[in-house]
Design a protein around this motif. Structure first.
Motif, short mmCIF file in Angstrom:
data_model
loop_
_atom_site.label_atom_id
_atom_site.label_comp_id
_atom_site.label_asym_id
_atom_site.label_seq_id
_atom_site.Cartn_x
_atom_site.Cartn_y
_atom_site.Cartn_z
N ILE A 49 0.83 -1.21 0.00
CA ILE A 49 0.00 0.00 0.00
C ILE A 49 0.87 1.26 0.00
O ILE A 49 1.95 1.29 0.58
N PRO A 50 0.36 2.30 -0.67
CA PRO A 50 1.11 3.56 -0.65
C PRO A 50 0.94 4.28 0.68
O PRO A 50 -0.14 4.24 1.27
N THR A 51 2.00 4.88 1.19
CA THR A 51 1.88 5.86 2.28
C THR A 51 2.68 7.07 1.82
O THR A 51 3.38 7.01 0.80
N GLU A 52 2.59 8.17 2.55
CA GLU A 52 3.31 9.36 2.12
C GLU A 52 4.83 9.21 2.24
O GLU A 52 5.58 9.92 1.58
N THR A 53 5.29 8.25 3.07
CA THR A 53 6.75 8.09 3.23
C THR A 53 7.29 7.17 2.15
O THR A 53 8.03 7.60 1.27
N VAL A 54 6.96 5.88 2.27
CA VAL A 54 7.36 4.88 1.28
C VAL A 54 6.19 3.90 1.17
O VAL A 54 5.26 3.95 1.97
N TYR A 55 6.24 3.00 0.18
CA TYR A 55 5.21 1.95 0.11
C TYR A 55 5.44 0.96 1.24
O TYR A 55 6.57 0.68 1.61
N GLY A 56 4.33 0.47 1.81
CA GLY A 56 4.42 -0.50 2.90
C GLY A 56 3.93 -1.87 2.46
O GLY A 56 3.04 -1.98 1.60
N LEU A 57 4.52 -2.91 3.02
CA LEU A 57 4.05 -4.28 2.77
C LEU A 57 3.15 -4.65 3.95
O LEU A 57 3.64 -4.96 5.04
N ALA A 58 1.84 -4.55 3.73
CA ALA A 58 0.91 -4.55 4.85
C ALA A 58 0.24 -5.89 5.10
O ALA A 58 -0.05 -6.64 4.16
N ALA A 59 0.00 -6.17 6.39
CA ALA A 59 -0.80 -7.31 6.82
C ALA A 59 -1.66 -6.87 8.00
O ALA A 59 -1.29 -5.94 8.73
N ASP A 60 -2.80 -7.53 8.20
CA ASP A 60 -3.65 -7.29 9.36
C ASP A 60 -2.83 -7.58 10.63
O ASP A 60 -2.38 -8.71 10.83
N ALA A 61 -2.65 -6.57 11.47
CA ALA A 61 -1.77 -6.71 12.63
C ALA A 61 -2.32 -7.65 13.70
O ALA A 61 -1.61 -7.99 14.64
N THR A 62 -3.57 -8.06 13.55
CA THR A 62 -4.13 -8.99 14.54
C THR A 62 -4.02 -10.44 14.07
O THR A 62 -4.42 -11.36 14.78
N ASN A 63 -3.47 -10.66 12.87
CA ASN A 63 -3.39 -12.00 12.28
C ASN A 63 -1.93 -12.46 12.24
O ASN A 63 -1.15 -12.03 11.39
N GLY A 64 -1.57 -13.33 13.19
CA GLY A 64 -0.17 -13.74 13.32
C GLY A 64 0.39 -14.42 12.10
O GLY A 64 1.54 -14.22 11.72
N ASP A 65 -0.43 -15.22 11.44
CA ASP A 65 0.03 -15.93 10.26
C ASP A 65 0.35 -14.93 9.14
O ASP A 65 1.36 -15.04 8.44
N ALA A 66 -0.52 -13.93 8.99
CA ALA A 66 -0.30 -12.91 7.96
C ALA A 66 0.95 -12.09 8.28
O ALA A 66 1.76 -11.79 7.39
N VAL A 67 1.15 -11.76 9.57
CA VAL A 67 2.33 -10.97 9.95
C VAL A 67 3.60 -11.78 9.71
O VAL A 67 4.60 -11.26 9.19
N ALA A 68 3.56 -13.07 10.02
CA ALA A 68 4.72 -13.93 9.73
C ALA A 68 5.01 -13.92 8.23
O ALA A 68 6.17 -13.94 7.81
N GLY A 69 3.94 -13.83 7.43
CA GLY A 69 4.10 -13.78 5.98
C GLY A 69 4.89 -12.57 5.51
O GLY A 69 5.59 -12.62 4.48
N ILE A 70 4.82 -11.46 6.26
CA ILE A 70 5.60 -10.27 5.91
C ILE A 70 7.10 -10.59 5.96
O ILE A 70 7.85 -10.28 5.03
N PHE A 71 7.50 -11.24 7.04
CA PHE A 71 8.93 -11.54 7.20
C PHE A 71 9.38 -12.52 6.12
O PHE A 71 10.49 -12.42 5.60
N GLU A 72 8.47 -13.46 5.79
CA GLU A 72 8.77 -14.44 4.76
C GLU A 72 8.96 -13.75 3.41
O GLU A 72 9.94 -13.97 2.71
N ALA A 73 8.01 -12.87 3.06
CA ALA A 73 8.07 -12.21 1.76
C ALA A 73 9.29 -11.29 1.64
O ALA A 73 9.89 -11.17 0.58
N LYS A 74 9.67 -10.65 2.75
CA LYS A 74 10.83 -9.75 2.71
C LYS A 74 12.14 -10.52 2.79
O LYS A 74 13.21 -9.95 2.56
#
Ligand code: TXA
Ligand code: MG
Length: 330
Positions: A27-52
């Motif tokens: 998602i776009p933010t005014e600073t840089v683009y963010g790789l976003a996940a629902d912060a209440t979903n642990g599996d999705a948040v783990a996916g951020i680290f995996e993708a990066k």
């Protein structure tokens, strides 16, 4: 490659429902683009680290749509509130005490009892409001590459690993947010960024404390922002000793598992993403039992296993003299 959508109302709805399903969305933010996940979903948040491809679990910034949403998760003192009113939405992240037992998954703050919150400008706020959950989002780039500041750059770098990118053109600021930590007494600059320190100082009326993050990072396991259990941590354990708390992994159980006074399994099936999502929560639960040692079964070094092992090694690092020194600087 990922689908790229221009940010109209339909795209906001599409992004919010993908996030609600546990998917990652850039998602776009005014600073840089963010790789976003629902912060209440642990599996999705783990996916951020995996993708990066991040070898460490750094705590992530939680993006909120307004101050009311921030209030659900953090303790906001009058000075923090003043900064929010002055600079939100905008490139200022505040590290604040995390309220206990909120819906934010412990992997977001890497097990810490503080949380980094920011209210971004632009379409990101609409997506967060539509989802009605905060978004954990590091910069949208693979580990070691520079932060993505356009949908094309994000697609080139991460397109093979995510399905959706929202495109709002080039990022306005192009530099990550300024991070400030407030703990009721001190106000410290943790990361210079898109909001000038002087602007913050003119609102708080004092100079920001500068923290030498590099020095802290070079003392692994001792950095104030690293979760450290009070129990001693024994790694790569094949043989459980009497009275140890066991942090197991996978179907193959350690020898003499009956010696363990308590056992939690990070993932019965040996799924590293599930293990990452459980790591901080399970470490804390075992630590609360006040056994002298938490014994940890071997975790493979592939995929998210590298970040899991990095955290475990830090949790196991001896901390005595150096910790006392850190306490004094604090
Ligand atoms: O502009 C930005 O801040 C971008 C956009 C996407 O919002 N996000 C970003 O996130 O730069 P990230 O994950 O690359 O940087 C987060 C940094 C961590 O590396 C850490 O230094 C700090 O924020 N941080 C997060 N939570 C913290 C906490 N509880 N205590 C101390 N530092 C924290
Ligand atoms: Mg980054």
């Amino acid at each position: 490659m990922a689908t790229i959508l221009k940010t109209d109302d339909q795209a906001v709805r599409t992004a919010a429902s993908a996030l609600a399903e546990g998917k990652l969305v850039a998602i776009p933010t005014e600073t840089v683009y963010g790789l976003a996940a629902d912060a209440t979903n642990g599996d999705a948040v783990a996916g951020i680290f995996e993708a990066k491809g991040r070898p460490h679990f750094n705590p992530l910034i939680c993006h909120v749509s307004d101050i009311d949403m921030a209030e659900r998760y953090a303790v906001i003192d009058p000075l923090s509130r003043r900064l929010m009113h002055a600079f939100w939405p905008g490139p200022l992240t505040l590290v604040l005490p995390l309220k206990p037992d909120t819906a934010i998954h412990p992997l977001v703050a890497a097990g810490l009892d503080t949380i980094a919150l920011r209210m971004p400008r632009g379409v990101a706020g609409k997506i967060i409001a539509a989802l009605d959950h905060p978004l954990a989002a590091p910069s949208a780039n693979t580990s070691g590459k520079i932060s993505g500041t356009s949908a094309e750059a994000v697609n080139e770098d991460l397109g093979a690993r995510i399905s959706l990118i929202l495109d709002a053109g080039p990022s306005e600021v192009g530099l990550e947010s300024t991070i400030v930590k407030l703990d009721g007494t001190r106000v410290a600059l943790l990361r210079p960024g898109g909001l000038a320190a002087e602007d913050i100082e003119s609102v708080i009326g004092t100079r920001l404390e500068r923290i030498d993050q590099r020095a802290a990072i070079e003392a692994p396991g001792m950095m104030a922002s690293h979760y450290a259990p009070s129990a001693r941590v024994r790694l790569n354990v094949h043989d459980v000793r009497e009275g140890e708390a066991l942090l197991a992994f996978g179907p193959s159980r350690a020898q003499k598992a009956e010696n363990a006074s308590a056992t939690l399994n990070l993932s019965e099936t040996g799924n590293l993403r599930e293990a990452a999502a459980n790591l901080f929560d399970f470490m804390k639960r075992l630590d609360r039992l006040k056994r002298p040692v938490i014994a940890v079964e071997p975790i493979p070094f592939e995929g998210l296993g590298e970040a899991i092992n990095d955290r475990l090694v830090r949790a196991a690092a001896p901390r005595d003299a150096a910790i006392a020194e850190m306490d004094e600087i604090k």
